[in-house]
Structures are given as C-alpha cells and as structure tokens.
Scaffold this motif. Structure first.
Motif, PDB file in Angstrom:
ATOM      1  N   VAL A 100      35.584  35.792  49.778  1.00 36.60           N
ATOM      2  CA  VAL A 100      34.155  35.736  50.110  1.00 36.60           C
ATOM      3  C   VAL A 100      33.470  36.984  49.553  1.00 36.60           C
ATOM      4  CG1 VAL A 100      32.455  35.661  51.976  1.00 36.60           C
ATOM      5  CG2 VAL A 100      34.529  34.317  52.152  1.00 36.60           C
ATOM      6  N   GLY A 101      34.235  38.082  49.461  1.00 38.75           N
ATOM      7  CA  GLY A 101      33.688  39.319  48.893  1.00 38.75           C
ATOM      8  C   GLY A 101      33.282  39.216  47.435  1.00 38.75           C
ATOM      9  N   GLU A 102      33.751  38.181  46.744  1.00 40.04           N
ATOM     10  CA  GLU A 102      33.350  37.997  45.339  1.00 40.04           C
ATOM     11  C   GLU A 102      31.890  37.575  45.221  1.00 40.04           C
ATOM     12  OE1 GLU A 102      36.094  34.999  44.119  1.00 40.04           O
ATOM     13  OE2 GLU A 102      37.697  36.410  43.643  1.00 40.04           O
ATOM     14  N   SER A 103      31.272  37.250  46.371  1.00 41.03           N
ATOM     15  CA  SER A 103      29.922  36.673  46.334  1.00 41.03           C
ATOM     16  C   SER A 103      28.875  37.612  45.747  1.00 41.03           C
ATOM     17  CB  SER A 103      29.484  36.248  47.737  1.00 41.03           C
ATOM     18  OG  SER A 103      30.439  35.373  48.283  1.00 41.03           O
ATOM     19  N   THR A 104      29.121  38.925  45.719  1.00 36.26           N
ATOM     20  CA  THR A 104      28.114  39.817  45.124  1.00 36.26           C
ATOM     21  C   THR A 104      28.082  39.657  43.611  1.00 36.26           C
ATOM     22  OG1 THR A 104      29.731  41.593  44.976  1.00 36.26           O
ATOM     23  CG2 THR A 104      28.249  41.624  46.882  1.00 36.26           C
ATOM     24  N   LYS A 105      29.136  39.057  43.037  1.00 39.38           N
ATOM     25  CA  LYS A 105      29.245  38.862  41.583  1.00 39.38           C
ATOM     26  C   LYS A 105      29.172  40.187  40.836  1.00 39.38           C
ATOM     27  CE  LYS A 105      27.578  34.119  41.448  1.00 39.38           C
ATOM     28  NZ  LYS A 105      26.826  33.891  42.698  1.00 39.38           N
ATOM     29  N   ARG A 106      29.589  41.275  41.477  1.00 41.62           N
ATOM     30  CA  ARG A 106      29.623  42.572  40.790  1.00 41.62           C
ATOM     31  C   ARG A 106      30.953  42.723  40.071  1.00 41.62           C
ATOM     32  NH1 ARG A 106      26.273  46.650  42.328  1.00 41.62           N
ATOM     33  NH2 ARG A 106      27.928  48.196  42.087  1.00 41.62           N
ATOM     34  N   LYS A 107      30.895  43.291  38.870  1.00 44.86           N
ATOM     35  CA  LYS A 107      32.121  43.537  38.114  1.00 44.86           C
ATOM     36  C   LYS A 107      32.663  44.911  38.502  1.00 44.86           C
ATOM     37  CE  LYS A 107      32.043  39.837  35.403  1.00 44.86           C
ATOM     38  NZ  LYS A 107      31.612  39.063  36.581  1.00 44.86           N
ATOM     39  N   GLY A 108      33.981  45.064  38.467  1.00 47.98           N
ATOM     40  CA  GLY A 108      34.532  46.366  38.799  1.00 47.98           C
ATOM     41  C   GLY A 108      36.037  46.303  38.929  1.00 47.98           C
ATOM     42  N   PRO A 109      36.631  47.395  39.373  1.00 53.00           N
ATOM     43  CA  PRO A 109      38.092  47.473  39.411  1.00 53.00           C
ATOM     44  C   PRO A 109      38.721  46.634  40.520  1.00 53.00           C
ATOM     45  CG  PRO A 109      37.127  49.452  40.342  1.00 53.00           C
ATOM     46  CD  PRO A 109      35.988  48.652  39.795  1.00 53.00           C
ATOM     47  N   TRP A 110      37.936  46.231  41.530  1.00 51.47           N
ATOM     48  CA  TRP A 110      38.548  45.595  42.688  1.00 51.47           C
ATOM     49  C   TRP A 110      38.637  44.084  42.531  1.00 51.47           C
ATOM     50  CZ3 TRP A 110      41.353  48.552  45.577  1.00 51.47           C
ATOM     51  CH2 TRP A 110      41.052  49.906  45.635  1.00 51.47           C
ATOM     52  N   THR A 111      39.867  43.610  42.391  1.00 50.63           N
ATOM     53  CA  THR A 111      40.159  42.188  42.307  1.00 50.63           C
ATOM     54  C   THR A 111      41.165  41.880  43.408  1.00 50.63           C
ATOM     55  OG1 THR A 111      41.983  42.663  40.837  1.00 50.63           O
ATOM     56  CG2 THR A 111      39.862  42.160  39.801  1.00 50.63           C
ATOM     57  N   LEU A 112      41.491  40.593  43.559  1.00 51.83           N
ATOM     58  CA  LEU A 112      42.513  40.236  44.544  1.00 51.83           C
ATOM     59  C   LEU A 112      43.775  41.061  44.318  1.00 51.83           C
ATOM     60  CD1 LEU A 112      42.679  36.360  45.025  1.00 51.83           C
ATOM     61  CD2 LEU A 112      42.196  38.112  46.741  1.00 51.83           C
ATOM     62  N   GLN A 113      44.199  41.150  43.042  1.00 52.48           N
ATOM     63  CA  GLN A 113      45.436  41.850  42.747  1.00 52.48           C
ATOM     64  C   GLN A 113      45.331  43.329  43.116  1.00 52.48           C
ATOM     65  OE1 GLN A 113      48.159  40.148  42.034  1.00 52.48           O
ATOM     66  NE2 GLN A 113      49.075  42.129  42.469  1.00 52.48           N
ATOM     67  N   ALA A 114      44.173  43.956  42.839  1.00 50.57           N
ATOM     68  CA  ALA A 114      43.997  45.374  43.156  1.00 50.57           C
ATOM     69  C   ALA A 114      44.078  45.605  44.668  1.00 50.57           C
ATOM     70  CB  ALA A 114      42.658  45.866  42.604  1.00 50.57           C
ATOM     71  N   VAL A 115      43.502  44.676  45.442  1.00 50.45           N
ATOM     72  CA  VAL A 115      43.560  44.817  46.898  1.00 50.45           C
ATOM     73  C   VAL A 115      44.994  44.646  47.393  1.00 50.45           C
ATOM     74  CG1 VAL A 115      42.819  43.778  49.085  1.00 50.45           C
ATOM     75  CG2 VAL A 115      41.163  44.125  47.255  1.00 50.45           C
ATOM     76  N   TYR A 116      45.718  43.677  46.791  1.00 52.67           N
ATOM     77  CA  TYR A 116      47.118  43.486  47.194  1.00 52.67           C
ATOM     78  C   TYR A 116      47.975  44.677  46.773  1.00 52.67           C
ATOM     79  CZ  TYR A 116      46.016  38.616  48.304  1.00 52.67           C
ATOM     80  OH  TYR A 116      45.490  37.478  48.853  1.00 52.67           O
ATOM     81  N   ASP A 117      47.602  45.358  45.678  1.00 50.58           N
ATOM     82  CA  ASP A 117      48.340  46.561  45.289  1.00 50.58           C
ATOM     83  C   ASP A 117      48.088  47.681  46.290  1.00 50.58           C
ATOM     84  OD1 ASP A 117      49.387  45.292  43.124  1.00 50.58           O
ATOM     85  OD2 ASP A 117      47.935  46.080  41.682  1.00 50.58           O
ATOM     86  N   LEU A 118      46.836  47.751  46.782  1.00 52.95           N
ATOM     87  CA  LEU A 118      46.487  48.793  47.756  1.00 52.95           C
ATOM     88  C   LEU A 118      47.161  48.515  49.101  1.00 52.95           C
ATOM     89  CD1 LEU A 118      44.657  51.323  48.227  1.00 52.95           C
ATOM     90  CD2 LEU A 118      42.903  49.742  49.050  1.00 52.95           C
TER      91      LEU A 118
END
Lengths: 292, 236
Positions: free
Chosen positions: B101-119
């Motif tokens: 649901v956080g993708e709704s801002t449609k902002r580009k950047g370093p945070w993707t599903l994979q980045a969150v799972y890495d964190l």
C-alpha cells in the motif's frame, strides 16, 4: 419431490437476493455508509434496463453490461458530489442524505414513468426449462444464479489480487492511515460506491427479468438487502450469499404452505436469526469480507 | 538547508488548543527527537505536519514549499510520511499487502519490497501472514517498512517504542542508521528520554503545547531536560 424442487427454486431466487445485498454490504464494509437509497437505485437501474434492452445485441440479458456501466458512473458522481461532503464520525447526515435521495428518486420515477407495473422481456428464455435430478428448473433462474455467483467470486478475487483491491481493503481497515501513504480515500470511496451501485444495478435488472417492478418496489428491495447483509453478518462476504439463500428458500417454502404469506416468513426467519445470533451467520463461519 | 521548517504553529484537537506557537526545524539526514509527557501535544503536532489534522494555523514548510494547507495524501506524495502511534496496520491484509500500500505515493527511490526485507529479514519470512496475527515488535517493523515503501524524505515516528520489549526497541533503533543513510530524515516522538537523547542529534521538549527546551542532547544537562519535561522549575 415437489419440496425438493421448491428448495432448489429457493436457492435460485436466493442467489439473486444475495446479489441485492452485496452492493449494500460492500458499501457498508468499505465506507461504513448505509445507503438507504440503494433500493430505489436498484429500481432506477431496472428502468434504465427497460429502455436499453430493445437495443441490446445478441440477447436481451446482456443489457446488464451497459446498465452496470451507467450505474458505476452514477455511483462515482453520487459519492463525489454528495456523500463525500457529509462523511464524518456522525452517521446521521449520511442516512438523512440517502433517505432524502430515496424519496426524490422514487417520486421522480413515478412522475417520469408512471406507477404501472413493468417487466423486462427476455423473450422465450423465460419459458425454457430443463430436468435435473427429476426436478423441473427454469433456465433463466439458473442463469441468474450463475451470474450472482460469478459476481461474488469476481469481486472477491479482484479485491484480493489487484492493486486497487488492496487499496480498497486497506482503506476499509483505516481510512486515515492510507492518506499517510499517498492514498486519497475520497477517490477510493467513489470507486467503491460506483462498484456498489453497479452490483445493485445488475441485481435490479435481473430481478426485473424474473418478475415485475414498479417505482415503489425500492422499499422491498432495500428490506431484502438489509436482511441479507444482517443475516450474513455485517461485512461478511459469503455470509451474505448464504443469507440470501436462507431468505429465498424460506420465502418459497412459506408460499407453498401459505400462498398468501408473501415475504412475511422471510422476515420472521430474519428476526429469529437476529435474536439467536446478533452477529449474523458469519459468526458461525467466521469469514469476514476482506479477510483471507 | 532545512528540510522541514515549522513556524509558530498552533494546532487544535477538537476544542483543545493542544499545540501553541511551536517552531522547529529538521535538516537533511538528521534525526530529531520530540520528547514530552502524555498530553504535551506531541502527537497532535505530527498529525498537523502530515495534514491529518487540519485545525491549525502557522507555517509548515517542506523543501521550501508551504504544505500547511495541503491535503494529507498530497503531503505524503511530496515525501512526508508517518509511522502512526499504535502502529495501525491494515489488520486484514497480509504483511506484503501492507507494505505494498506504501507504493501508492508513486515516488521513486531506494525503498522497494526487497530493500525492506533486507532491512527486516524476519518480515520476508512472514510476508504471507495476516498482519494482525503478528507480535508487537513484528507489527512495528511492518509499520516502519510500510512508511519506507513511500520513499519519503522525512519519516515521522510516533511512539514507536511504546509497549515493546527493550531488546526489540534496540533492534528497531539500530535500523535508523541504515534509514538515515538512504537519505531520509527522521523525527521520533519518545517518552523514553534516554532513548531519545541517544538516538538523535537534536531534541525538542514539549510541555503543555509549548517548546520548553531544545538543543543538542549531548550538550544539555539531564537536570534541565527533566525540568523541561515535567515543568518542575523555570528555565531559560
């Protein structure tokens, strides 16, 4: 055998009742908005269908497609122009607004179309039947049930799998937090109301094909919708479907025993279920609308 | 240049004048802590910045643009998001659906599903679980991950350690460094003063809606902070 056939016909009718409840239940589940005008929108959709079906290619039953599309547009406008303005902690303004809308709509239809009883003619299909396990069933009621099941399943699938479905479920859970994530919940509500009215419109047209309607039929339709939603348990998906079938079967069985009973026994069963299980049947199945 | 600048902000919570003439500043890649007792106006202040609370006057400037009259979802799209108090996950959604649901801002950047799972590697294992069945600490990770998925420039965290075990609070604060290194500024609301001083480069103390003390936590005396927190004595 005659009883089995009555129950089978009750199930066929119940699928349609479930569809009548689905629009109301969906709108309530997402927005906590009780649309009192739902019944009159259903009748209005039937009138739209009445005027469009002579121009529908292939088969008159396909008129549900343009009517659903029109209802979707009306739902979006309704939410954007009216209901979004009265959203808040207090639910009374929404109820008053839709109640007023219901009165305007009903009397507008009487003035425009007259109070005569109408029906959408699906041609010979109305008289087609087939034998199934020794029972004689109509083709039209079976088609209607299939449409109802497909719509329930499609809505469910779309809510679970699509991006917009995910946002609708999230908005239903917490319409404030979605804003922190960039979602304009008012737009989501508009789409949800569009869908709710589109589903109701399909129900309205199918009902007009199976039976007849007048501009005053809205109150009956709304009552059925309410009972389906409450029997199913507020916001429960397949609970609503079962709620519709309970009402349909009860009504036809009662008519067999007491031909002048009308909808009364359905209301009595509704009342008994409400007393025995105030959470609705869904507390027995515990399958919530947006729950996997 | 400051990323967020709040000037002379008054906010009402219903009839209650909860925030009175508050001014504060957050710089790029900085962690700022706001401390204060219950009812000091901390949450109301954050709600006003995010646009959830619209009963306010004063100026809120983000990246040089006035956002004080903007709609909440547009503020989120501009790059300000919040981890709300009590986490407020979408309880009927799975972990992964919550994050997306956080993708709704449609902002580009370093945070993707994979980045969150890495964190938060634990979330990767729980991605199909319904979020309401998770433990408090896991839910907090989902709430932070969900906010990061908007790719914010400024992340506001309201009471993220409330009701969590000390070890888990430590885990969560440790990942703040990684978040800041991705170019995100952080504002935390904390009741735990020691935690707030440790995690931030600048603190503001709120007392009855006003800022009673501010400064670099390494240069402030604990006595002054205590006094400003409880309002027990006059201070400059």
């Amino acid at each position: 055998m005659i009883w089995l056939e009555t129950i089978a016909n009750g199930i066929l009718l119940g699928g349609l009742y479930a569809l009548i409840g689905l629009g109301l239940g969906f709108a309530f589940g997402v927005m906590r908005v009780v649309n009192v005008a739902q019944g009159d929108f259903i009748v209005a959709a039937a009138f739209i269908g009445l005027y469009l079906y002579p121009w529908t290619p292939v088969h008159p039953i396909l008129v549900i497609l343009p009517v659903a599309l029109i209802a979707f547009g009306i739902g979006i406008l309704l939410q954007r122009l009216l209901i979004n303005r009265v959203l808040g902690h207090d639910q009374i303004p929404q109820i008053l607004l839709t109640f007023g809308l219901a009165i305007v709509l009903r009397n507008g239809m009487v003035a425009w179309f007259g109070a005569n009883s109408q029906s959408i003619n699906v041609g010979n299909m109305r008289f087609w039947g087939f034998n199934f396990l020794g029972m004689r069933l109509g083709v039209l009621p079976v088609v209607v049930l299939v449409i109802a099941i497909v719509l329930f399943a499609a809505l469910r699938f779309w809510l679970n799998r699509s991006r917009m479905g995910r946002i609708i479920r999230a908005t239903a859970d917490d319409h404030q937090v979605v804003q922190l994530l960039g979602v304009n919940y008012r737009n989501v509500y508009a789409v949800a109301m569009g869908l709710a009215l589109a589903l109701s419109a399909v129900a309205g047209v199918l009902l007009a094909m199976r039976g007849s309607f007048t501009p005053y039929s809205g109150a009956d339709r709304l009552l059925i919708a309410f009972e389906v939603v409450v029997i199913g348990g507020l916001g429960s998906f397949w609970g609503m479907f079962i709620g519709g079938i309970v009402l349909g079967v009860t009504q036809l069985l009662a008519l067999k025993i007491d031909p002048s009973a009308g909808l009364m026994y359905g209301h009595i069963v509704f009342f008994i279920i409400l007393i025995l299980s105030p959470q609705g049947l869904s507390s027995l199945f515990s399958m919530k609308v947006f729950r996997k | 240049m400051s990323l967020l600048k709040v000037e002379n902000l008054d906010v009402f919570y219903g009839d209650f004048h909860a925030v009175r003439g508050v001014s504060l500043e957050v710089n790029e890649a900085q962690t700022v802590a706001i401390i204060g007792a219950n009812g000091a106006g901390k949450s109301t202040l954050l709600q006003a910045i995010t646009g959830l609370n619209t009963q306010k006057r004063g100026a809120v400037t983000f990246e040089g643009k006035d956002i004080s009259r903007m709609r909440a979802d547009l503020i989120a799209r501009a790059g300000v998001t919040m981890v709300p108090e009590g986490r407020r996950l979408f309880g009927s959604l799975s972990v992964e659906d919550n994050l997306r649901v956080g993708e709704s801002t449609k902002r580009k950047g370093p945070w993707t599903l994979q980045a969150v799972y890495d964190l938060f590697p634990r979330l990767g294992e729980l991605r199909k679980m319904q979020s309401s069945t998770l433990s408090g600490g896991q839910q907090q990770m989902v709430a932070i991950g969900r906010a990061l998925m908007t790719n914010p420039r400024l992340l506001l965290c309201d009471e993220i350690s409330l009701g969590l075990a000390p070890k888990i609070i430590g885990d969560i604060y440790r990942c703040f460094d990684a978040i800041r290194q991705s170019g995100v500024s952080i504002v935390v609301i904390e009741q735990n003063v020691a935690q707030a001083c440790h995690a931030s480069q600048h603190i503001y103390c709120l007392l009855e809606g006003r800022i009673s003390l501010e400064g670099d936590p390494r240069k402030l005396a604990m006595n002054d902070i205590t006094a400003a927190y409880f309002g027990t004595e006059q201070h400059s």
